[in-house]
Structures are given as structure tokens and as C-alpha cells.
Design a protein around this motif. Structure first.
Motif, PDB file in Angstrom:
ATOM      1  N   GLU A   1      -4.439 -10.689   6.049  1.00  0.00           N
ATOM      2  CA  GLU A   1      -4.430 -10.480   7.506  1.00  0.00           C
ATOM      3  C   GLU A   1      -3.845  -9.119   7.866  1.00  0.00           C
ATOM      4  O   GLU A   1      -4.372  -8.411   8.718  1.00  0.00           O
ATOM      5  CB  GLU A   1      -3.659 -11.600   8.202  1.00  0.00           C
ATOM      6  CG  GLU A   1      -4.400 -12.918   8.209  1.00  0.00           C
ATOM      7  CD  GLU A   1      -3.648 -13.993   8.978  1.00  0.00           C
ATOM      8  OE1 GLU A   1      -2.937 -13.652   9.945  1.00  0.00           O
ATOM      9  OE2 GLU A   1      -3.790 -15.165   8.598  1.00  0.00           O
ATOM     10  N   ALA A   2      -2.753  -8.747   7.216  1.00  0.00           N
ATOM     11  CA  ALA A   2      -2.128  -7.451   7.496  1.00  0.00           C
ATOM     12  C   ALA A   2      -3.008  -6.308   6.983  1.00  0.00           C
ATOM     13  O   ALA A   2      -3.104  -5.261   7.634  1.00  0.00           O
ATOM     14  CB  ALA A   2      -0.738  -7.385   6.873  1.00  0.00           C
ATOM     15  N   ILE A   3      -3.658  -6.507   5.847  1.00  0.00           N
ATOM     16  CA  ILE A   3      -4.564  -5.483   5.323  1.00  0.00           C
ATOM     17  C   ILE A   3      -5.700  -5.259   6.310  1.00  0.00           C
ATOM     18  O   ILE A   3      -6.097  -4.125   6.578  1.00  0.00           O
ATOM     19  CB  ILE A   3      -5.084  -5.870   3.920  1.00  0.00           C
ATOM     20  CG1 ILE A   3      -3.944  -5.780   2.891  1.00  0.00           C
ATOM     21  CG2 ILE A   3      -6.255  -4.978   3.503  1.00  0.00           C
ATOM     22  CD1 ILE A   3      -4.293  -6.326   1.516  1.00  0.00           C
ATOM     23  N   ALA A   4      -6.220  -6.337   6.883  1.00  0.00           N
ATOM     24  CA  ALA A   4      -7.302  -6.227   7.869  1.00  0.00           C
ATOM     25  C   ALA A   4      -6.861  -5.442   9.106  1.00  0.00           C
ATOM     26  O   ALA A   4      -7.685  -4.854   9.797  1.00  0.00           O
ATOM     27  CB  ALA A   4      -7.775  -7.622   8.273  1.00  0.00           C
ATOM     28  N   GLN A   5      -5.544  -5.389   9.351  1.00  0.00           N
ATOM     29  CA  GLN A   5      -5.015  -4.673  10.517  1.00  0.00           C
ATOM     30  C   GLN A   5      -4.539  -3.261  10.185  1.00  0.00           C
ATOM     31  O   GLN A   5      -3.981  -2.581  11.040  1.00  0.00           O
ATOM     32  CB  GLN A   5      -3.880  -5.482  11.148  1.00  0.00           C
ATOM     33  CG  GLN A   5      -4.366  -6.791  11.734  1.00  0.00           C
ATOM     34  CD  GLN A   5      -3.252  -7.511  12.458  1.00  0.00           C
ATOM     35  OE1 GLN A   5      -2.599  -6.930  13.323  1.00  0.00           O
ATOM     36  NE2 GLN A   5      -3.044  -8.767  12.117  1.00  0.00           N
ATOM     37  N   GLY A   6      -4.712  -2.831   8.920  1.00  0.00           N
ATOM     38  CA  GLY A   6      -4.376  -1.453   8.577  1.00  0.00           C
ATOM     39  C   GLY A   6      -3.344  -1.251   7.489  1.00  0.00           C
ATOM     40  O   GLY A   6      -3.015  -0.111   7.161  1.00  0.00           O
ATOM     41  N   LEU A   7      -2.817  -2.327   6.900  1.00  0.00           N
ATOM     42  CA  LEU A   7      -1.854  -2.202   5.801  1.00  0.00           C
ATOM     43  C   LEU A   7      -2.573  -1.814   4.513  1.00  0.00           C
ATOM     44  O   LEU A   7      -3.693  -2.256   4.267  1.00  0.00           O
ATOM     45  CB  LEU A   7      -1.132  -3.544   5.584  1.00  0.00           C
ATOM     46  CG  LEU A   7      -0.136  -3.609   4.412  1.00  0.00           C
ATOM     47  CD1 LEU A   7       1.103  -2.761   4.712  1.00  0.00           C
ATOM     48  CD2 LEU A   7       0.266  -5.050   4.146  1.00  0.00           C
ATOM     49  N   GLY A   8      -1.931  -1.000   3.709  1.00  0.00           N
ATOM     50  CA  GLY A   8      -2.374  -0.731   2.346  1.00  0.00           C
ATOM     51  C   GLY A   8      -1.353  -1.345   1.401  1.00  0.00           C
ATOM     52  O   GLY A   8      -0.150  -1.328   1.690  1.00  0.00           O
ATOM     53  N   VAL A   9      -1.806  -1.910   0.295  1.00  0.00           N
ATOM     54  CA  VAL A   9      -0.906  -2.517  -0.690  1.00  0.00           C
ATOM     55  C   VAL A   9      -1.261  -1.957  -2.060  1.00  0.00           C
ATOM     56  O   VAL A   9      -2.429  -1.956  -2.449  1.00  0.00           O
ATOM     57  CB  VAL A   9      -1.041  -4.062  -0.724  1.00  0.00           C
ATOM     58  CG1 VAL A   9      -0.130  -4.658  -1.793  1.00  0.00           C
ATOM     59  CG2 VAL A   9      -0.738  -4.659   0.634  1.00  0.00           C
ATOM     60  N   ARG A  10      -0.246  -1.475  -2.767  1.00  0.00           N
ATOM     61  CA  ARG A  10      -0.471  -1.036  -4.139  1.00  0.00           C
ATOM     62  C   ARG A  10       0.619  -1.589  -5.026  1.00  0.00           C
ATOM     63  O   ARG A  10       1.689  -2.014  -4.555  1.00  0.00           O
ATOM     64  CB  ARG A  10      -0.541   0.482  -4.231  1.00  0.00           C
ATOM     65  CG  ARG A  10       0.773   1.184  -3.952  1.00  0.00           C
ATOM     66  CD  ARG A  10       0.623   2.669  -4.078  1.00  0.00           C
ATOM     67  NE  ARG A  10       1.876   3.334  -3.722  1.00  0.00           N
ATOM     68  CZ  ARG A  10       2.132   4.601  -3.936  1.00  0.00           C
ATOM     69  NH1 ARG A  10       1.209   5.358  -4.502  1.00  0.00           N
ATOM     70  NH2 ARG A  10       3.276   5.127  -3.592  1.00  0.00           N
ATOM     71  N   PHE A  11       0.351  -1.587  -6.313  1.00  0.00           N
ATOM     72  CA  PHE A  11       1.278  -2.111  -7.308  1.00  0.00           C
ATOM     73  C   PHE A  11       1.659  -0.967  -8.237  1.00  0.00           C
ATOM     74  O   PHE A  11       0.803  -0.206  -8.676  1.00  0.00           O
ATOM     75  CB  PHE A  11       0.615  -3.237  -8.109  1.00  0.00           C
ATOM     76  CG  PHE A  11       0.248  -4.415  -7.264  1.00  0.00           C
ATOM     77  CD1 PHE A  11       1.090  -5.509  -7.173  1.00  0.00           C
ATOM     78  CD2 PHE A  11      -0.939  -4.432  -6.544  1.00  0.00           C
ATOM     79  CE1 PHE A  11       0.756  -6.595  -6.383  1.00  0.00           C
ATOM     80  CE2 PHE A  11      -1.287  -5.518  -5.753  1.00  0.00           C
ATOM     81  CZ  PHE A  11      -0.438  -6.599  -5.672  1.00  0.00           C
ATOM     82  N   TRP A  12       2.962  -0.885  -8.524  1.00  0.00           N
ATOM     83  CA  TRP A  12       3.447   0.163  -9.412  1.00  0.00           C
ATOM     84  C   TRP A  12       4.238  -0.496 -10.535  1.00  0.00           C
ATOM     85  O   TRP A  12       5.290  -1.086 -10.307  1.00  0.00           O
ATOM     86  CB  TRP A  12       4.319   1.130  -8.636  1.00  0.00           C
ATOM     87  CG  TRP A  12       4.872   2.270  -9.422  1.00  0.00           C
ATOM     88  CD1 TRP A  12       4.369   2.825 -10.555  1.00  0.00           C
ATOM     89  CD2 TRP A  12       6.057   3.003  -9.118  1.00  0.00           C
ATOM     90  NE1 TRP A  12       5.144   3.867 -10.974  1.00  0.00           N
ATOM     91  CE2 TRP A  12       6.189   3.999 -10.105  1.00  0.00           C
ATOM     92  CE3 TRP A  12       6.999   2.921  -8.102  1.00  0.00           C
ATOM     93  CZ2 TRP A  12       7.245   4.897 -10.111  1.00  0.00           C
ATOM     94  CZ3 TRP A  12       8.053   3.814  -8.102  1.00  0.00           C
ATOM     95  CH2 TRP A  12       8.173   4.801  -9.093  1.00  0.00           C
ATOM     96  N   TYR A  13       3.705  -0.414 -11.736  1.00  0.00           N
ATOM     97  CA  TYR A  13       4.376  -0.899 -12.930  1.00  0.00           C
ATOM     98  C   TYR A  13       5.061   0.302 -13.562  1.00  0.00           C
ATOM     99  O   TYR A  13       4.391   1.214 -14.039  1.00  0.00           O
ATOM    100  CB  TYR A  13       3.375  -1.493 -13.911  1.00  0.00           C
ATOM    101  CG  TYR A  13       2.792  -2.811 -13.454  1.00  0.00           C
ATOM    102  CD1 TYR A  13       3.248  -4.005 -14.000  1.00  0.00           C
ATOM    103  CD2 TYR A  13       1.801  -2.859 -12.485  1.00  0.00           C
ATOM    104  CE1 TYR A  13       2.707  -5.218 -13.588  1.00  0.00           C
ATOM    105  CE2 TYR A  13       1.274  -4.069 -12.056  1.00  0.00           C
ATOM    106  CZ  TYR A  13       1.731  -5.234 -12.608  1.00  0.00           C
ATOM    107  OH  TYR A  13       1.211  -6.427 -12.198  1.00  0.00           O
ATOM    108  N   THR A  14       6.400   0.325 -13.536  1.00  0.00           N
ATOM    109  CA  THR A  14       7.130   1.473 -14.072  1.00  0.00           C
ATOM    110  C   THR A  14       7.567   1.182 -15.492  1.00  0.00           C
ATOM    111  O   THR A  14       7.797   0.041 -15.879  1.00  0.00           O
ATOM    112  CB  THR A  14       8.364   1.812 -13.222  1.00  0.00           C
ATOM    113  OG1 THR A  14       9.320   0.761 -13.335  1.00  0.00           O
ATOM    114  CG2 THR A  14       7.999   2.017 -11.771  1.00  0.00           C
ATOM    115  N   GLY A  15       7.695   2.227 -16.261  1.00  0.00           N
ATOM    116  CA  GLY A  15       8.137   2.091 -17.637  1.00  0.00           C
ATOM    117  C   GLY A  15       6.992   2.341 -18.604  1.00  0.00           C
ATOM    118  O   GLY A  15       5.892   2.706 -18.222  1.00  0.00           O
TER     119      GLY A  15
END
Length: 123
Positions: free
Chosen positions: A90-104
Motif C-alpha cells: 500500500e505504501a509502495i503504491a503511494q510512492g515509497l521505495g523499499v530496498r534491502f542491503w545485506y552488509t558484510g
């Protein structure tokens, strides 16, 4: 405790993404920045919400430099799109972007999941 502090000091990788999340939702997502780090199975998970970009970065950091992410990125990245669209659709549909960062060791950062990504994922 030290790994939690280290996670808080991480600066997410740069991106060109720029979303347009409504201000009320920006307030809700900004609260994620205040959550304490969560630990589990050799990793610490934290959130970083960038209000200016309307971008949520979910950070998964290895607890120890001796460990390595044992994963095939080509198989993991499509699953991350499913997770983002399912949990934040729902938030993505309203303009949110989501990404995943695996560090290490063996880590990576995914491309931001957007409304277009979720729409293409449904078809």
C-alpha cells in the motif's frame, strides 16, 4: 550490543531513487529509524528511512566479520521483491521505495522496489 551500535552508524549506499510518499506516511516510516536493532541467526536487522527520497532501506548486517552471506543473489533478489510488495504494498503504491542491503562478506544492495516493480511482479 556492539553490533547494534555498529548497525546504527551504517550509511546506506547512494541511490538515484526519489519517491513521493505523502507526509503522513513519511511520519509513520520515520518512526522505524528509532527502533532498536533486532538480532537473529548471525545478523542484526535495522531500518533506515530517508524522508527526502521516501526510501526505506532494510539493513541486514552480519554479526561477525568471520561469517559470510551464503546466497545466490539471482535467486534472492526476486524473493525480496515479493517480500517488499507483500509487506509494504500500500505504501509502495503511494510512492515509497523499499530496498534491502545485506552488509558484510558476500553482501549486496537491491534496487528499490517501486509501484512499477510491484505491478510488473503481479503479471
Amino acid at each position: 550490543m556492539l553490533s547494534g551500535c555498529a548497525a546504527l552508524e551504517l550509511t546506506p549506499p547512494p541511490t538515484d531513487f526519489s519517491g513521493d510518499l505523502p507526509e503522513a506516511l513519511k511520519e509513520e516510516f520515520a518512526a522505524l529509524n528509532e527502533l532498536p536493532p533486532e538480532g537473529g541467526r548471525g545478523e542484526v536487522r535495522t531500518f533506515h528511512f530517508d524522508r527526502e527520497r521516501s526510501l526505506l532501506t532494510i539493513i541486514r548486517q552480519l554479526r561477525s566479520t568471520r561469517w559470510n552471506w551464503q546466497m545466490d543473489q539471482s535467486k534472492v533478489k526476486p524473493a525480496l521483491v515479493d517480500v517488499a510488495c507483500e509487506n509494504f504494498g500500500e505504501a509502495i503504491a503511494q510512492g515509497l521505495g523499499v530496498r534491502f542491503w545485506y552488509t558484510g562478506a558476500g553482501g549486496f544492495v537491491s534496487e528499490p522496489v517501486t509501484r512499477e516493480t510491484c505491478a510488473a511482479n503481479k503479471s
